[in-house]
Design a protein around this motif. Structure first.
Motif, PDB file in Angstrom:
ATOM      1  N   LYS A  32       0.858  -1.194   0.000  1.00  0.00           N
ATOM      2  CA  LYS A  32       0.000   0.000   0.000  1.00  0.00           C
ATOM      3  C   LYS A  32       0.892   1.242   0.000  1.00  0.00           C
ATOM      4  O   LYS A  32       1.988   1.206   0.557  1.00  0.00           O
ATOM      5  CB  LYS A  32      -0.889   0.024   1.263  1.00  0.00           C
ATOM      6  N   PRO A  33       0.427   2.343  -0.615  1.00  0.00           N
ATOM      7  CA  PRO A  33       1.268   3.547  -0.639  1.00  0.00           C
ATOM      8  C   PRO A  33       1.435   4.135   0.760  1.00  0.00           C
ATOM      9  O   PRO A  33       0.519   4.078   1.577  1.00  0.00           O
ATOM     10  CB  PRO A  33       0.479   4.508  -1.544  1.00  0.00           C
ATOM     11  N   LEU A  34       2.616   4.648   1.042  1.00  0.00           N
ATOM     12  CA  LEU A  34       2.839   5.318   2.324  1.00  0.00           C
ATOM     13  C   LEU A  34       3.624   6.587   2.055  1.00  0.00           C
ATOM     14  O   LEU A  34       4.767   6.730   2.479  1.00  0.00           O
ATOM     15  CB  LEU A  34       3.631   4.395   3.259  1.00  0.00           C
ATOM     16  N   THR A  35       2.996   7.502   1.310  1.00  0.00           N
ATOM     17  CA  THR A  35       3.722   8.713   0.955  1.00  0.00           C
ATOM     18  C   THR A  35       3.145   9.967   1.596  1.00  0.00           C
ATOM     19  O   THR A  35       3.844  10.937   1.808  1.00  0.00           O
ATOM     20  CB  THR A  35       3.734   8.904  -0.580  1.00  0.00           C
ATOM     21  N   THR A  36       1.861   9.945   1.944  1.00  0.00           N
ATOM     22  CA  THR A  36       1.262  11.168   2.481  1.00  0.00           C
ATOM     23  C   THR A  36       0.779  10.957   3.913  1.00  0.00           C
ATOM     24  O   THR A  36       0.668   9.817   4.399  1.00  0.00           O
ATOM     25  CB  THR A  36       0.041  11.571   1.633  1.00  0.00           C
ATOM     26  N   GLN A  37       0.433  12.065   4.534  1.00  0.00           N
ATOM     27  CA  GLN A  37      -0.140  12.041   5.888  1.00  0.00           C
ATOM     28  C   GLN A  37      -1.397  11.174   5.918  1.00  0.00           C
ATOM     29  O   GLN A  37      -1.627  10.373   6.821  1.00  0.00           O
ATOM     30  CB  GLN A  37      -0.484  13.494   6.251  1.00  0.00           C
ATOM     31  N   ARG A  38      -2.207  11.320   4.853  1.00  0.00           N
ATOM     32  CA  ARG A  38      -3.463  10.556   4.770  1.00  0.00           C
ATOM     33  C   ARG A  38      -3.181   9.048   4.661  1.00  0.00           C
ATOM     34  O   ARG A  38      -3.839   8.239   5.318  1.00  0.00           O
ATOM     35  CB  ARG A  38      -4.254  11.038   3.557  1.00  0.00           C
ATOM     36  N   ASP A  39      -2.160   8.712   3.824  1.00  0.00           N
ATOM     37  CA  ASP A  39      -1.781   7.293   3.712  1.00  0.00           C
ATOM     38  C   ASP A  39      -1.474   6.729   5.095  1.00  0.00           C
ATOM     39  O   ASP A  39      -1.904   5.637   5.459  1.00  0.00           O
ATOM     40  CB  ASP A  39      -0.514   7.128   2.856  1.00  0.00           C
ATOM     41  N   LEU A  40      -0.713   7.506   5.854  1.00  0.00           N
ATOM     42  CA  LEU A  40      -0.276   7.062   7.174  1.00  0.00           C
ATOM     43  C   LEU A  40      -1.482   6.887   8.104  1.00  0.00           C
ATOM     44  O   LEU A  40      -1.573   5.920   8.858  1.00  0.00           O
ATOM     45  CB  LEU A  40       0.699   8.096   7.741  1.00  0.00           C
ATOM     46  N   LEU A  42      -4.480   6.156   7.253  1.00  0.00           N
ATOM     47  CA  LEU A  42      -5.297   5.003   6.870  1.00  0.00           C
ATOM     48  C   LEU A  42      -4.608   3.686   7.226  1.00  0.00           C
ATOM     49  O   LEU A  42      -5.221   2.781   7.787  1.00  0.00           O
ATOM     50  CB  LEU A  42      -5.559   5.033   5.354  1.00  0.00           C
ATOM     51  N   ALA A  43      -3.308   3.611   6.892  1.00  0.00           N
ATOM     52  CA  ALA A  43      -2.614   2.337   7.045  1.00  0.00           C
ATOM     53  C   ALA A  43      -2.220   2.078   8.490  1.00  0.00           C
ATOM     54  O   ALA A  43      -2.102   0.931   8.918  1.00  0.00           O
ATOM     55  CB  ALA A  43      -1.374   2.312   6.155  1.00  0.00           C
ATOM     56  N   TYR A  44      -1.989   3.167   9.228  1.00  0.00           N
ATOM     57  CA  TYR A  44      -1.568   3.019  10.619  1.00  0.00           C
ATOM     58  C   TYR A  44      -2.577   3.776  11.480  1.00  0.00           C
ATOM     59  O   TYR A  44      -3.737   3.887  11.112  1.00  0.00           O
ATOM     60  CB  TYR A  44      -0.116   3.527  10.734  1.00  0.00           C
ATOM     61  N   SER A  45      -2.167   4.298  12.617  1.00  0.00           N
ATOM     62  CA  SER A  45      -3.133   4.931  13.506  1.00  0.00           C
ATOM     63  C   SER A  45      -3.637   6.256  12.923  1.00  0.00           C
ATOM     64  O   SER A  45      -2.835   7.027  12.394  1.00  0.00           O
ATOM     65  CB  SER A  45      -2.467   5.183  14.854  1.00  0.00           C
ATOM     66  N   PRO A  46      -4.937   6.550  12.914  1.00  0.00           N
ATOM     67  CA  PRO A  46      -6.007   5.805  13.595  1.00  0.00           C
ATOM     68  C   PRO A  46      -6.673   4.718  12.737  1.00  0.00           C
ATOM     69  O   PRO A  46      -7.359   3.860  13.268  1.00  0.00           O
ATOM     70  CB  PRO A  46      -7.034   6.896  13.899  1.00  0.00           C
ATOM     71  N   VAL A  48      -5.983   1.982  11.203  1.00  0.00           N
ATOM     72  CA  VAL A  48      -5.760   0.548  11.375  1.00  0.00           C
ATOM     73  C   VAL A  48      -6.672  -0.070  12.442  1.00  0.00           C
ATOM     74  O   VAL A  48      -6.885  -1.276  12.472  1.00  0.00           O
ATOM     75  CB  VAL A  48      -4.258   0.297  11.694  1.00  0.00           C
ATOM     76  N   ALA A  49      -7.244   0.790  13.297  1.00  0.00           N
ATOM     77  CA  ALA A  49      -8.135   0.264  14.346  1.00  0.00           C
ATOM     78  C   ALA A  49      -9.337  -0.449  13.734  1.00  0.00           C
ATOM     79  O   ALA A  49      -9.833  -1.447  14.288  1.00  0.00           O
ATOM     80  CB  ALA A  49      -8.609   1.415  15.246  1.00  0.00           C
ATOM     81  N   ALA A  50      -9.798   0.059  12.598  1.00  0.00           N
ATOM     82  CA  ALA A  50     -11.020  -0.524  12.003  1.00  0.00           C
ATOM     83  C   ALA A  50     -10.840  -2.002  11.649  1.00  0.00           C
ATOM     84  O   ALA A  50     -11.643  -2.842  12.083  1.00  0.00           O
ATOM     85  CB  ALA A  50     -11.439   0.305  10.797  1.00  0.00           C
ATOM     86  N   PRO A  51      -9.799  -2.368  10.884  1.00  0.00           N
ATOM     87  CA  PRO A  51      -9.644  -3.801  10.618  1.00  0.00           C
ATOM     88  C   PRO A  51      -9.373  -4.622  11.878  1.00  0.00           C
ATOM     89  O   PRO A  51      -9.787  -5.786  11.963  1.00  0.00           O
ATOM     90  CB  PRO A  51      -8.461  -3.859   9.649  1.00  0.00           C
ATOM     91  N   CYS A  52      -8.675  -4.021  12.873  1.00  0.00           N
ATOM     92  CA  CYS A  52      -8.432  -4.774  14.118  1.00  0.00           C
ATOM     93  C   CYS A  52      -9.763  -5.170  14.754  1.00  0.00           C
ATOM     94  O   CYS A  52      -9.977  -6.332  15.136  1.00  0.00           O
ATOM     95  CB  CYS A  52      -7.660  -3.925  15.133  1.00  0.00           C
ATOM     96  N   LEU A  53     -10.670  -4.196  14.853  1.00  0.00           N
ATOM     97  CA  LEU A  53     -11.959  -4.470  15.501  1.00  0.00           C
ATOM     98  C   LEU A  53     -12.784  -5.454  14.679  1.00  0.00           C
ATOM     99  O   LEU A  53     -13.457  -6.332  15.228  1.00  0.00           O
ATOM    100  CB  LEU A  53     -12.725  -3.150  15.712  1.00  0.00           C
ATOM    101  N   ARG A  54     -12.695  -5.317  13.359  1.00  0.00           N
ATOM    102  CA  ARG A  54     -13.450  -6.232  12.486  1.00  0.00           C
ATOM    103  C   ARG A  54     -12.955  -7.672  12.668  1.00  0.00           C
ATOM    104  O   ARG A  54     -13.741  -8.601  12.779  1.00  0.00           O
ATOM    105  CB  ARG A  54     -13.280  -5.755  11.043  1.00  0.00           C
ATOM    106  N   ILE A  55     -11.641  -7.825  12.747  1.00  0.00           N
ATOM    107  CA  ILE A  55     -11.083  -9.181  12.910  1.00  0.00           C
ATOM    108  C   ILE A  55     -11.434  -9.741  14.294  1.00  0.00           C
ATOM    109  O   ILE A  55     -11.715 -10.927  14.448  1.00  0.00           O
ATOM    110  CB  ILE A  55      -9.542  -9.167  12.690  1.00  0.00           C
ATOM    111  N   HIS A  56     -11.450  -8.840  15.284  1.00  0.00           N
ATOM    112  CA  HIS A  56     -11.826  -9.282  16.639  1.00  0.00           C
ATOM    113  C   HIS A  56     -13.245  -9.859  16.637  1.00  0.00           C
ATOM    114  O   HIS A  56     -13.524 -10.878  17.264  1.00  0.00           O
ATOM    115  CB  HIS A  56     -11.729  -8.097  17.605  1.00  0.00           C
ATOM    116  N   GLU A  57     -14.119  -9.199  15.889  1.00  0.00           N
ATOM    117  CA  GLU A  57     -15.514  -9.682  15.795  1.00  0.00           C
ATOM    118  C   GLU A  57     -15.596 -10.990  15.007  1.00  0.00           C
ATOM    119  O   GLU A  57     -16.309 -11.912  15.354  1.00  0.00           O
ATOM    120  CB  GLU A  57     -16.376  -8.661  15.026  1.00  0.00           C
ATOM    121  N   ASP A  58     -14.860 -11.034  13.891  1.00  0.00           N
ATOM    122  CA  ASP A  58     -14.940 -12.210  13.005  1.00  0.00           C
ATOM    123  C   ASP A  58     -13.530 -12.572  12.517  1.00  0.00           C
ATOM    124  O   ASP A  58     -13.022 -11.990  11.561  1.00  0.00           O
ATOM    125  CB  ASP A  58     -15.847 -11.875  11.808  1.00  0.00           C
TER     126      ASP A  58
END
Ligand SMILES: NC(=O)C1=CN([C@@H]2O[C@H](COP(=O)(O)OP(=O)(O)OC[C@H]3O[C@@H](n4cnc5c(N)ncnc54)[C@H](OP(=O)(O)O)[C@@H]3O)[C@@H](O)[C@H]2O)C=CC1
Ligand SMILES: CC(=O)C(=O)O
Ligand SMILES: [Mg+2]
Length: 757
Positions: A32-40, A42-46, A48-58
């Motif tokens: 995944k691209p990691l060149t802009t503030q927005r990239d960061l 999405l891919a990291y905090s905050p 990354v919390a979304a996929p963590c919670l989704r995986i916790h559920e399922d």
């Protein structure tokens, strides 16, 4: 050929390779691209919390949001590193990095080496089990027997992902494939062979197990280790896995065991087999000396005493490499793709059979070329596919995935098998995606294609490949007896149902002669001249077949230069009314497809001709699934240099303006501007192209031909063509040096041309 004392690669070379540049053989790249503030974000905090919670559920969504589904751990404690013995975890790392690299190179599986510093079975089991969530599969490697049996069994019981000890099952699968074919070549039934396995460790025991599953009688398998034969009643150096193969026998040494046997499988150590033992084996002995890096006996030593032996080693510098590299990448690929919970016997047998079957098929030229032009043909020197065979990525994973589905261990069954095969091909071949859409259309409506030079070996092999790929019915022009002889010579004698036409004897001969005469009578040809042409000239005969509707398309070009072949075809087939005939090359890489014209016909095209070529090239690009952005190329940009050499190109832009064409075009421009949208927008913001050009119209034949050939020789990608554009019927003329693959591609494109647009 190599022998163990005169290695083809030296230790110094191998050390240099491992130390050069970034040390080792692996690195990790981001997807995944990691060149802009927005990239960061999405891919990291905050984010990354979304996929963590989704995986916790399922938890199953981990396969959707993480790399788990394509990630395999290559785990070793270094207790049986190749045949080098217990070198420990750290010294095993080069092999484990190597396995990870092979996973990637051959099957696009991401492998990570985990070298675990313990000889304690419980500790190793716990380590792997606790690391499990990160991975889609566990490849255990170079762990000594009997620990490896216990470790694998316990992990398989506690993990819901495939756990596969490669030295056991990978080796067994490849050895079984080799054994199937060696038995076939030497005329043996697998149920009758008497077989000795030297080495009663991970690889030896697993091979014996799989051979038994595949039909070798257990009582015909004799296992040996450092203490000699594993006989019933032996107590020294035994364990439960060896006991399972202890047989009633008087043989006590390896020499006793191999005397009169049909097959020797070495999975022990360098030099364990002697020439005297080889001599004592049955006629046409099968000798797999698989210890790495140095075999139990070298092929040279075997050859010195037995000329009738089939010999395989684990090394890549001898023929018949029986090595688990042919297995683990593809077996995991298939297992991961269906999210199999395990790799079971059904999947192993399917993989072995698929490998054995592939070795019996004709080998593409590209594979021969990768092996220094050695002609690989099913027989004693080629019992098993070679690692660089690009067909493995489709054949083996498909067989494994299907077996997983049939045996009920696939959590995500494949619905569209054809689509799956396409995706497999695309993983390694950047051109597959671009061409596959077209080829699928041909497969959906198979065509009759005439292969005019039917007596040429490359043509015959291309015709078979065309048919095997499902593109339709190939029709060969030539003398039947010659074609059959060639078929036998390339090891395909059984292909009796190929359609072969001898021009002289054909029922259609009269009709074709009349057709040609109608066209040629006012161009100075007599009826008898036309008769001679139809009889003697295969390009004329083949073109008549297409012109008269007896075939959909034709392909030729191996035996005549382009102008000669083109002239012969042109006697029968005209250009489309109002169109130009020209050559279009298609250059395909993973990220870009570029069309280049005219590479064959017009030496110094005028403005009208260039405009026509642009229009037809754009249409062809669109037909092949690419929205055209046409650049009319020169050595300068937008009137910067007014030299008369650039006049035709400049004027061609004006001609296109006046025709109000329905595609993007601009020029004149230089190649760097045409291909680099940032440069285009920065320096020439008025340029009308909305992105990088993908159709390049060259100012003359020299520049077109030279650029196409430079690209094909120097750039990383595939050059297709030149495609012949503008004839009234689909005809393709391949370059004289075309490979079998090139011919099949152009034949399929000719077939595609014959479909309604
Ligand atoms: N070509 C390929 O793809 C592969 C090749 N191999 C090769 O197979 C060999 C064994 O590997 P693996 O099974 O993992 O190792 P293990 O340590 O699990 O087993 C080794 C076995 O070989 C026996 N052995 C060692 N030396 C001799 C000898 N001189 N004569 C007879 N038996 C001997 C050992 O006997 P004992 O039980 O008495 O100690 C043991 O049974 C290695 O050389 C390895 O490179 C392995 C996997 C794949
Ligand atoms: C090839 C392999 O895995 C070995 O020799 O151990
Ligand atoms: Mg190994």
């Amino acid at each position: 050929m190599a022998d163990s004392d005169t290695k083809r690669v030296t230790d110094e070379e191998a050390l240099l390779l491992h130390a050069s540049g970034r040390p080792g053989k692996l690195e990790i790249t981001a997807t995944k691209p990691l060149t802009t503030q927005r990239d960061l974000s999405l891919a990291y905090s905050p984010g990354v919390a979304a996929p963590c919670l989704r995986i916790h559920e399922d938890p199953s969504t981990a396969y959707d949001y993480t790399a788990k589904g394509n990630l395999v751990a290559v785990v070793s404690n270094g207790t049986a590193v190749l045949g080098l013995g217990d070198l420990g975890a750290l010294a095993a790392k080069p092999v484990m990095e190597g396995k990870a690299v092979l996973f990637k190179r051959f099957a696009d599986v991401d492998g990570v080496d985990l070298c675990v510093d313990t000889r304690d079975v419980d500790a190793l089991v716990n380590c792997v089990r606790y690391l499990g969530p990160s991975f889609g599969g566990i490849n255990l490697e170079d762990i000594k027997a009997p620990d490896c049996f216990i470790i694998e069994e316990r992990l398989r019981g506690m993990m819901d992902i495939p756990v596969f000890h490669d030295d056991q099952h990978g080796t067994a699968i490849i050895a079984a494939a080799g054994l199937i074919n060696a038995c076939d070549i030497t005329g043996r039934a697998i149920g009758d062979v008497k077989l000795v396995v030297n080495g009663a460790g991970a690889a030896g025991i697993a091979c014996a197990e799989l051979f038994a599953v595949m039909g070798v009688k257990r009582e015909n398998i004799v296992l040996c280790d450092t203490k000699g034969v594993v006989y019933r009643g032996r107590t020294e150096g035994m364990n439960q896995w060896k006991s399972a193969f202890a047989v009633e026998t008087d043989a006590r040494t390896l020499a006793d065991a191999v005397a009169g046997s049909d097959v020797f499988i070495g999975l022990s150590a360098k030099g364990a087999m002697t020439p005297a033992m080889v001599k004592s084996m049955a006629a046409k002995p099968i000798i797999f000396a698989l210890a790495n890096p140095d075999p139990e006996i070298t092929p040279e030593e075997v050859r010195a005493v037995r000329s009738d032996a089939i010999i395989a080693t684990g090394r890549s510098d001898y023929p018949n490499q029986v090595n688990n590299v042919l297995g683990f990448p593809y077996i995991f690929r298939g297992a991961l793709d269906v999210r199999a919970t395990t790799i079971n016997e059904t999947m192993k047998v399917a993989a072995a059979k698929a490998l054995a079957a592939l070795a019996r098929e004709d080998v593409p030229d590209e594979v021969d070329a990768a092996y220094s032009g050695r002609r690989l043909r099913y027989g004693p020197e080629y019992i098993i596919p070679v690692p660089f065979d690009p067909r493995l990525i489709v054949t083996v994973p498909t067989a494994v995935a299907q077996a997983a589905m049939e045996s009920g261990v696939a959590r995500k069954p494949i619905v569209d098998l054809a689509g799956y095969k396409h995706n497999l091909r695309m993983r390694l071949d950047p051109t597959a995606d671009s061409l596959e859409l077209i080829l699928e259309k041909v497969r959906a409506k198979p065509r009759r294609v005439v292969f005019a030079e039917g007596e040429e070996e490359r043509t015959i092999r291309a015709a078979l490949a065309f048919r095997n790929a499902g593109f339709g019915t190939p029709v060969l022009i030539g003398r039947e007896e010659v074609v059959r002889e060639r078929l036998a010579a390339i090891g395909q004698p059984g292909v009796g149902d190929l359609e072969i036409h001898n021009a002289r004897l054909s029922d259609a001969n009269r009709r074709y002669t009349d057709h040609l005469y109608r066209r040629q009578q006012r161009r100075g040809a007599l009826h008898r001249d036309c008769q001679r042409m139809v009889n003697q000239d295969r390009n004329v005969f083949a073109a008549c077949m297409v012109a008269q509707g007896d075939a959909h398309a034709m392909v030729t070009g191996l035996t005549r230069s382009f102008p000669v072949a083109f002239e012969e075809v042109s006697r029968v087939i005209d250009p489309k009314v109002g169109e130009r005939v020209f050559g279009l090359n298609v250059f395909v890489t993973r990220h870009r497809t570029v069309f280049i014209a005219d590479t064959t016909v017009h030496v110094r095209p005028d403005a009208e001709t260039l405009a026509d070529i642009a229009v037809l090239s754009a249409a062809k690009a669109r037909q092949m699934g690419h929205e055209p952005r046409v650049a009319l190329l020169s050595f300068s940009n937008f009137g910067q240099n007014q030299h008369s050499v650039g006049n035709a190109t400049r004027e061609a832009v004006g001609v296109l303006d006046s025709r109000r064409v329905d595609f993007e075009y601009d020029g004149e421009m230089s190649a760097d501007v045409a291909l680099d949208p940032a440069l285009m927008k920065r320096v020439y913001p008025f340029c009308r192209l909305s992105g990088p050009a993908n159709v390049l119209i060259m100012p003359g034949l020299h520049s077109a031909n030279i650029s196409a050939k430079l690209l094909s020789k120097m750039a990383g990608g595939q050059m297709i063509g030149p495609l012949l554009i503008g004839l009234d019927k689909p005809v393709q003329i391949v370059p004289m040096g075309a490979s079998v693959n090139d011919i099949v591609t152009l034949a399929a494109l000719a077939a595609h041309d014959s479909l309604p647009w």
